[in-house]
Design a protein around this motif. Structure first.
Motif, PDB file in Angstrom:
ATOM      1  N   MET A 106       0.837  -1.204   0.000  1.00 22.95           N
ATOM      2  CA  MET A 106       0.000   0.000   0.000  1.00 22.95           C
ATOM      3  C   MET A 106       0.871   1.253   0.000  1.00 22.95           C
ATOM      4  O   MET A 106       1.929   1.285   0.609  1.00 22.95           O
ATOM      5  CB  MET A 106      -0.884   0.040   1.256  1.00 22.95           C
ATOM      6  N   GLN A 107       0.375   2.298  -0.645  1.00 18.61           N
ATOM      7  CA  GLN A 107       1.069   3.561  -0.622  1.00 18.61           C
ATOM      8  C   GLN A 107       0.955   4.166   0.773  1.00 18.61           C
ATOM      9  O   GLN A 107       0.078   3.846   1.550  1.00 18.61           O
ATOM     10  CB  GLN A 107       0.447   4.522  -1.636  1.00 18.61           C
ATOM     11  N   ALA A 108       1.883   5.082   1.057  1.00 23.11           N
ATOM     12  CA  ALA A 108       1.867   5.726   2.373  1.00 23.11           C
ATOM     13  C   ALA A 108       0.545   6.421   2.633  1.00 23.11           C
ATOM     14  O   ALA A 108       0.035   6.414   3.743  1.00 23.11           O
ATOM     15  CB  ALA A 108       3.026   6.723   2.455  1.00 23.11           C
ATOM     16  N   THR A 109      -0.030   7.044   1.605  1.00 19.77           N
ATOM     17  CA  THR A 109      -1.296   7.745   1.799  1.00 19.77           C
ATOM     18  C   THR A 109      -2.405   6.776   2.199  1.00 19.77           C
ATOM     19  O   THR A 109      -3.250   7.105   3.013  1.00 19.77           O
ATOM     20  CB  THR A 109      -1.695   8.484   0.516  1.00 19.77           C
ATOM     21  N   GLU A 110      -2.410   5.590   1.620  1.00 18.00           N
ATOM     22  CA  GLU A 110      -3.416   4.594   1.978  1.00 18.00           C
ATOM     23  C   GLU A 110      -3.209   4.118   3.416  1.00 18.00           C
ATOM     24  O   GLU A 110      -4.167   3.974   4.180  1.00 18.00           O
ATOM     25  CB  GLU A 110      -3.353   3.415   1.020  1.00 18.00           C
ATOM     26  N   GLN A 111      -1.949   3.904   3.787  1.00 21.19           N
ATOM     27  CA  GLN A 111      -1.655   3.512   5.152  1.00 21.19           C
ATOM     28  C   GLN A 111      -2.110   4.587   6.125  1.00 21.19           C
ATOM     29  O   GLN A 111      -2.697   4.299   7.174  1.00 21.19           O
ATOM     30  CB  GLN A 111      -0.159   3.246   5.307  1.00 21.19           C
ATOM     31  N   ASN A 112      -1.856   5.836   5.762  1.00 21.25           N
ATOM     32  CA  ASN A 112      -2.222   6.945   6.635  1.00 21.25           C
ATOM     33  C   ASN A 112      -3.732   7.029   6.834  1.00 21.25           C
ATOM     34  O   ASN A 112      -4.211   7.276   7.948  1.00 21.25           O
ATOM     35  CB  ASN A 112      -1.707   8.266   6.068  1.00 21.25           C
TER      36      ASN A 112
ATOM     37  N   TRP B 165      -5.990   4.677   6.590  1.00 18.40           N
ATOM     38  CA  TRP B 165      -6.508   3.577   7.419  1.00 18.40           C
ATOM     39  C   TRP B 165      -6.115   3.752   8.877  1.00 18.40           C
ATOM     40  O   TRP B 165      -6.880   3.381   9.783  1.00 18.40           O
ATOM     41  CB  TRP B 165      -6.027   2.225   6.871  1.00 18.40           C
ATOM     42  N   GLN B 166      -4.971   4.354   9.123  1.00 17.61           N
ATOM     43  CA  GLN B 166      -4.597   4.683  10.496  1.00 17.61           C
ATOM     44  C   GLN B 166      -5.545   5.740  11.059  1.00 17.61           C
ATOM     45  O   GLN B 166      -5.971   5.676  12.216  1.00 17.61           O
ATOM     46  CB  GLN B 166      -3.152   5.189  10.545  1.00 17.61           C
ATOM     47  N   GLU B 167      -5.885   6.710  10.209  1.00 23.90           N
ATOM     48  CA  GLU B 167      -6.813   7.759  10.633  1.00 23.90           C
ATOM     49  C   GLU B 167      -8.199   7.180  10.912  1.00 23.90           C
ATOM     50  O   GLU B 167      -8.860   7.564  11.878  1.00 23.90           O
ATOM     51  CB  GLU B 167      -6.895   8.837   9.552  1.00 23.90           C
TER      52      GLU B 167
ATOM     53  N   ASP C 291     -15.147  -3.906   0.048  1.00 20.98           N
ATOM     54  CA  ASP C 291     -14.272  -2.876  -0.516  1.00 20.98           C
ATOM     55  C   ASP C 291     -14.778  -2.533  -1.914  1.00 20.98           C
ATOM     56  O   ASP C 291     -14.771  -3.373  -2.809  1.00 20.98           O
ATOM     57  CB  ASP C 291     -12.836  -3.394  -0.577  1.00 20.98           C
TER      58      ASP C 291
END
Length: 448
Positions: A1-7, A9-11, A121
């Motif tokens: 996953m790209q960092a933005t996607e990881q971010n 989902w963390q959010e 999804d």
């Protein structure tokens, strides 16, 4: 996953923690049930005019809303601050409000059996880091292409670019806690043309979940210019009864009136011309409207509605027959139904169509009005009465003859729906209603 996607989902996980804390606090205060939701969006919006920057906005919006129920008494509050202290104050405020509300036998969280606990999804999240410089360049390029299309394009109302991403989280006292991210990118251009003493404006736009699927800005600029030039020299036509074609990009408004007329709120208030019409023919035979909420990347897809209710495929109109009303949990209880998952709106309506394009519909119409713009709000969904200002093109012998402006088209939605003679294959997919152009066999036209 790209960092933005990881971010993101963390959010979402962080927001879920806040929602869980709110629900736990509501239970501690003695609430018999509770629900909480939060939507967040962030992104960039840019507008240019004549290649010069008009606005640059970086947006970040969102708030958490909570509703508590003490029996059938409801209290609601919201906060944009997710600190423990702010969340506790919001819950306390909702509880305090509930003490002063009246009992409502239909109030409450949606039934557990209606809820979506494992959302699929739907491939709705395509973040893209668009720089301000690139967005400005895209807007300026669209305007430049528009001016280069025709010397009669003399002015611009501007080009706009928007790129946003966000998330939605919902939880309630049934143990439901779900969320998903989404993105939306769009681009538009509005131009002004002049010829002799006539001045006209028109536009073009593109929108998609995925930035790479937007149409080229120069194409949007050219389309805006061509739409504008086509309107120059518009005139009125005599008052008469004629067939009318609603071009695909505005035909969705017709079905928008259907949404209002069959919404549960309109039905239980007895304020709809389609009251008591389930199981009856309300549109021309052959017209089918299917709702498909789980289309991948579609603009109105959603795994659950604003109350956490599961969305599912639904045959709204089947061969002209109305199959269902559109309900929220509240209106469903009022009507003795189950919720259809429509808190917050519809989810991808697909209107059936034939094999004819717009040109073929004009040939089928022979003589009449092709409507490309509607003005005014003269629609009454209680009676079905319809009257709106319109502009477009006059058609004779199946061919466009000249542009038309300053006319009014009128009828009754019940008759208009029954008089749908054809739906074209030129489907506009830029919204929640996916429909081609719609030919209605007769309407009243008021002109010169």
């Amino acid at each position: 996953m790209q960092a933005t996607e990881q971010n993101v989902w963390q959010e979402i996980a962080e927001v879920k923690e806040a929602v869980s804390a709110v629900l736990a606090r509501a239970k501690a205060l003695g609430a018999t049930s509770a629900e909480a939701s939060m939507s967040r969006t962030r992104g960039l919006s840019v507008e240019t005019r004549h290649g010069e920057v008009e606005t640059v906005e970086f947006n970040q919006d969102g708030g958490l809303g909570i509703s508590l129920y003490f029996g059938q008494r409801k209290g609601s509050a919201s906060t944009a601050d997710l600190s423990p202290q702010a969340l506790e104050r919001a819950v306390a405020a909702a509880a305090d409000i509930a003490r002063y509300t009246s009992e409502d036998p239909h109030a409450g969280v949606a039934e557990a059996a209606w809820l979506e606990f494992s959302p699929p999804d739907l491939d709705l999240f395509y973040p893209d880091s668009i720089s301000t410089e690139l967005a400005i360049s895209l807007c300026a390029g669209a305007e430049e292409a528009a001016f280069a299309t025709d010397k009669r394009i003399t002015n611009s109302e501007g080009a706009s670019f928007s790129s946003h991403q966000g998330l939605k989280v919902y939880g309630n006292s049934h143990g439901q806690l779900v969320g998903y991210p989404s993105s939306r990118h769009s681009f538009s251009c509005v131009m002004i043309g002049e010829q002799d003493d006539d001045m006209q404006r028109d536009y073009s736009f593109t929108v998609a979940r995925q930035y790479s699927k937007l149409l080229d800005p120069k194409q949007i600029g050219r389309e805006a210019a061509l739409e504008t030039i086509a309107r120059l020299g518009a005139r009125q036509v005599p008052t008469q009864k004629v067939p009318v074609i609603f071009r695909a990009d505005i035909a969705s408004s017709l079905f928008g009136h259907l949404v209002s007329a069959i919404s549960g709120g309109s039905i239980y208030r007895k304020s709809s011309f389609l009251l008591d019409k389930v199981g009856q023919q309300v549109m021309a035979a052959g017209v089918t409207i299917a709702e498909q909420p789980h289309l991948k990347q579609a603009l109105a897809s959603s795994p659950f509605d604003a109350e956490g209710v599961k969305t599912h495929d639904l045959a709204v109109i089947d061969n002209g027959v109305l199959n269902t009303y559109l309900t929220t949990s509240y209106s469903a209880r009022k009507l003795g139904m189950a919720s259809t998952g429509h808190a917050g709106g519809i989810h991808n309506w697909l209107v059936s169509h034939g094999n004819d394009d717009l040109a073929a519909l004009c040939r089928q119409m022979g003589k009449g009005l092709l409507v490309t713009e509607l003005m005014g709000q003269g629609v009454n969904t209680v009676t079905g009465d319809y009257s709106r200002g319109a502009s477009g093109f006059w058609v004779e012998h199946g061919e466009i003859q000249f542009p038309v402006a300053e006319v009014t088209i009128a009828g009754n939605l019940a008759d208009m729906f029954m008089n749908i003679a054809a739906v074209g294959n030129d489907v506009d997919r830029r919204g929640g209603v996916l429909t081609g152009s719609v030919l209605i066999s007769q309407m009243q036209l008021a002109g010169a």
